[in-house]
Design an enzyme around this catalytic site. Structure first.
Site, PDB file in Angstrom:
ATOM      1  N   ASP A   8       0.883  -1.163   0.000  1.00  0.00           N
ATOM      2  CA  ASP A   8       0.000   0.000   0.000  1.00  0.00           C
ATOM      3  C   ASP A   8       0.922   1.214   0.000  1.00  0.00           C
ATOM      4  O   ASP A   8       1.442   1.607   1.047  1.00  0.00           O
ATOM      5  CB  ASP A   8      -0.899  -0.006   1.234  1.00  0.00           C
ATOM      6  CG  ASP A   8      -1.829   1.193   1.279  1.00  0.00           C
ATOM      7  OD1 ASP A   8      -2.290   1.624   0.199  1.00  0.00           O
ATOM      8  OD2 ASP A   8      -2.098   1.702   2.380  1.00  0.00           O
ATOM      9  N   GLU A  67      -1.318  -1.403  -5.142  1.00  0.00           N
ATOM     10  CA  GLU A  67      -2.496  -0.621  -5.491  1.00  0.00           C
ATOM     11  C   GLU A  67      -2.151   0.397  -6.567  1.00  0.00           C
ATOM     12  O   GLU A  67      -1.091   1.021  -6.530  1.00  0.00           O
ATOM     13  CB  GLU A  67      -3.023   0.084  -4.243  1.00  0.00           C
ATOM     14  CG  GLU A  67      -4.403   0.667  -4.415  1.00  0.00           C
ATOM     15  CD  GLU A  67      -4.974   1.126  -3.089  1.00  0.00           C
ATOM     16  OE1 GLU A  67      -5.573   0.295  -2.403  1.00  0.00           O
ATOM     17  OE2 GLU A  67      -4.796   2.310  -2.758  1.00  0.00           O
ATOM     18  N   ASP A 139      -2.391   0.831   7.340  1.00  0.00           N
ATOM     19  CA  ASP A 139      -1.612   0.707   6.103  1.00  0.00           C
ATOM     20  C   ASP A 139      -1.162  -0.733   5.883  1.00  0.00           C
ATOM     21  O   ASP A 139      -1.135  -1.215   4.754  1.00  0.00           O
ATOM     22  CB  ASP A 139      -0.413   1.657   6.130  1.00  0.00           C
ATOM     23  CG  ASP A 139      -0.843   3.113   6.166  1.00  0.00           C
ATOM     24  OD1 ASP A 139      -1.413   3.576   5.162  1.00  0.00           O
ATOM     25  OD2 ASP A 139      -0.626   3.772   7.193  1.00  0.00           O
TER      26      ASP A 139
END
Length: 174
Positions: A8, A67, A139
């Protein structure tokens, strides 16, 4: 058994999560947050690169799932996020990993069942799916969700013979 590293990305905090894909599902291996501090952007990007490379060397994943950049309201934030993604992807490529990219809604859909899930819903499903007894940092749980998304996507493609296919614009291309 396949090890998947989920990332992430962020210019200040980058979450990472490693899961082991087995015949019985996914197992938790490791997770955490890479904190880059408040220095100049180029120094923070170097921290992301080196830290991701160290996670790869420590755990030995074969795939990086990350991502994709979303369109943020603040263009400067989106650019910094894109640069942090780039640092993580280059670290993975340097270590010989394959790279898979997913949108935030794809990750939420794969893990929670709805593309509009909030961070707490994602965190709770990650805990449930990986049988965690403590909440990972937000996170880190997002990174674990990205890794789980890749595992679930691969499982759904294998029976159809589409593992080597490329995804473009929501479609699979052989």
């Amino acid at each position: 058994m396949t090890l998947i590293l989920g990332i992430d990305p962020g210019s200040r905090i980058t979450g990472f999560g490693v899961v082991r894909e087995t015949a019985r599902g996914c197992e938790y291996v490791a997770s955490g947050c890479i904190r880059t501090g408040n220095g100049p952007l180029h120094e923070r990007l170097q921290v992301v690169f080196r830290s991701v490379r160290e996670v790869i060397r420590t755990h030995g994943p074969t795939t990086l799932s990350i991502e994709q950049v979303f369109m943020a309201r603040n263009a400067d934030s989106a650019l910094k996020l894109g640069q942090a993604r780039g640092a993580a992807i280059v670290a993975a490529m340097e270590e010989g990993l394959s790279v898979a990219e997913y949108t935030a809604s794809q990750v939420k859909q794969a893990v929670v069942g709805t593309g509009g899930a909030d961070k707490q819903q994602v965190q709770m499903m990650v805990m449930h799916l990986l049988k965690l007894t403590q909440k990972p940092q937000i996170d880190a749980s997002d990174a674990l969700a990205i890794a789980l998304c890749h595992a679930h996507t691969q499982q759904s493609l294998v029976p159809h013979g589409l593992v080597g296919a490329r995804r473009r614009g929501g479609r699979l291309r052989l």
